[in-house]
Write a protein that holds these residues in place. Structure first.
Motif, PDB file in Angstrom:
ATOM      1  N   MET A   1       0.852  -1.187   0.000  1.00 13.38           N
ATOM      2  CA  MET A   1       0.000   0.000   0.000  1.00 13.38           C
ATOM      3  C   MET A   1       0.891   1.241   0.000  1.00 13.38           C
ATOM      4  N   PRO A   2       0.618   2.173  -0.874  1.00 16.48           N
ATOM      5  CA  PRO A   2       1.472   3.370  -0.965  1.00 16.48           C
ATOM      6  C   PRO A   2       1.461   4.203   0.306  1.00 16.48           C
ATOM      7  N   ARG A   3       2.636   4.693   0.686  1.00 14.70           N
ATOM      8  CA  ARG A   3       2.789   5.589   1.822  1.00 14.70           C
ATOM      9  C   ARG A   3       2.937   7.018   1.360  1.00 14.70           C
ATOM     10  N   GLY A   4       3.574   7.217   0.241  1.00 15.06           N
ATOM     11  CA  GLY A   4       3.912   8.557  -0.219  1.00 15.06           C
ATOM     12  C   GLY A   4       3.633   8.678  -1.689  1.00 15.06           C
ATOM     13  N   ARG A   5       4.012   9.760  -2.252  1.00 18.96           N
ATOM     14  CA  ARG A   5       3.854   9.941  -3.690  1.00 18.96           C
ATOM     15  C   ARG A   5       4.842  10.995  -4.147  1.00 18.96           C
ATOM     16  N   TYR A   6       6.057  10.946  -3.651  1.00 19.70           N
ATOM     17  CA  TYR A   6       7.050  11.916  -4.085  1.00 19.70           C
ATOM     18  C   TYR A   6       7.507  11.532  -5.487  1.00 19.70           C
ATOM     19  N   ARG A   7       7.418  12.436  -6.431  1.00 23.86           N
ATOM     20  CA  ARG A   7       7.789  12.158  -7.815  1.00 23.86           C
ATOM     21  C   ARG A   7       9.093  12.854  -8.184  1.00 23.86           C
ATOM     22  N   MET A   8       9.830  12.202  -9.063  1.00 25.00           N
ATOM     23  CA  MET A   8      11.101  12.724  -9.546  1.00 25.00           C
ATOM     24  C   MET A   8      11.117  12.516 -11.060  1.00 25.00           C
ATOM     25  N   GLY A   9      11.653  13.460 -11.799  1.00 25.76           N
ATOM     26  CA  GLY A   9      11.770  13.313 -13.246  1.00 25.76           C
ATOM     27  C   GLY A   9      12.649  12.124 -13.610  1.00 25.76           C
ATOM     28  N   GLN A  40      12.877   0.938 -14.591  1.00 24.74           N
ATOM     29  CA  GLN A  40      11.553   0.678 -15.150  1.00 24.74           C
ATOM     30  C   GLN A  40      10.522   1.283 -14.211  1.00 24.74           C
ATOM     31  N   ASP A  41       9.328   1.499 -14.726  1.00 27.31           N
ATOM     32  CA  ASP A  41       8.282   2.075 -13.876  1.00 27.31           C
ATOM     33  C   ASP A  41       7.867   1.130 -12.764  1.00 27.31           C
ATOM     34  N   ARG A  42       7.480  -0.077 -13.132  1.00 28.06           N
ATOM     35  CA  ARG A  42       6.978  -1.056 -12.161  1.00 28.06           C
ATOM     36  C   ARG A  42       7.353  -2.467 -12.617  1.00 28.06           C
ATOM     37  N   PRO A  43       7.388  -3.396 -11.679  1.00 27.69           N
ATOM     38  CA  PRO A  43       7.601  -4.798 -12.083  1.00 27.69           C
ATOM     39  C   PRO A  43       6.345  -5.334 -12.755  1.00 27.69           C
ATOM     40  N   SER A  44       6.536  -6.252 -13.658  1.00 31.40           N
ATOM     41  CA  SER A  44       5.395  -6.883 -14.324  1.00 31.40           C
ATOM     42  C   SER A  44       4.710  -7.855 -13.365  1.00 31.40           C
ATOM     43  N   ALA A  45       3.461  -8.158 -13.656  1.00 31.61           N
ATOM     44  CA  ALA A  45       2.719  -9.138 -12.862  1.00 31.61           C
ATOM     45  C   ALA A  45       3.418 -10.500 -12.922  1.00 31.61           C
ATOM     46  N   ILE A  85      15.585  -1.427 -11.406  1.00 28.42           N
ATOM     47  CA  ILE A  85      15.194  -0.508 -10.339  1.00 28.42           C
ATOM     48  C   ILE A  85      13.821   0.034 -10.741  1.00 28.42           C
ATOM     49  N   PHE A  86      12.843  -0.055  -9.833  1.00 29.32           N
ATOM     50  CA  PHE A  86      11.463   0.291 -10.164  1.00 29.32           C
ATOM     51  C   PHE A  86      11.097   1.672  -9.623  1.00 29.32           C
ATOM     52  N   LYS A  87      11.106   2.628 -10.527  1.00 25.73           N
ATOM     53  CA  LYS A  87      10.936   4.047 -10.208  1.00 25.73           C
ATOM     54  C   LYS A  87       9.630   4.349  -9.482  1.00 25.73           C
ATOM     55  N   GLU A  88       8.509   3.957 -10.052  1.00 27.91           N
ATOM     56  CA  GLU A  88       7.224   4.303  -9.455  1.00 27.91           C
ATOM     57  C   GLU A  88       6.989   3.592  -8.126  1.00 27.91           C
TER      58      GLU A  88
END
Length: 131
Positions: A1-9, A40-45, A85-88
């Motif tokens: 479950m997400p705790r934060g939402r700090y975004r970086m370019g 990468q943004d996220r790991p695949s299912a 490394i999964f950025k999102e």
């Protein structure tokens, strides 16, 4: 479950990953020549399932390959090992820039330690050297 939402370019994120790699001691960094390190943004299912993780479990990074301690000179790997490394995933977890920077560096160090087959104690030593 997400705790934060700090975004970086993307470019800034990649720069932080590269800085973490550059902090790895030179004698270890020399062994990274045949390693693909990607953001990468996220790991695949499928990857989560292969790792035995639930779809909502956070995964910040993963090393895919054969650790150097388990390799045989007689049967070298057919493909380069990969670190993702999964950025999102990292951004969703972190609430501040400082926390995100630390988590990125920690994840990079952890995955590189997996490549070397380091124990948890040796991984902590590497992290302390880098940070």
């Amino acid at each position: 479950m997400p705790r934060g939402r700090y975004r970086m370019g993307e470019a800034d994120f990649a720069r932080v990953v590269n800085q973490a790699i550059a902090r790895i001691p030179a004698e270890l960094r020399a062994c990274l020549d045949n390693i693909v390190i990607t953001v990468q943004d996220r790991p695949s299912a499928d990857l989560l399932a292969d790792l035995g993780l639930e779809p909502d479990e956070p995964l910040f990074g993963v090393y895919l390959g054969v650790p150097l301690t388990e390799r045989s000179a007689m049967a070298p790997p057919l493909y380069p090992d990969t670190i993702h490394i999964f950025k999102e995933e990292l951004e969703d977890w972190c609430v501040s820039r400082e926390e995100l920077l630390e988590e990125i560096e920690s994840t990079v160090v952890h995955e590189i330690a997996d490549l070397f087959g380091f124990t948890d104690e040796r991984s902590r030593e590497l992290f302390e050297m880098v940070m």
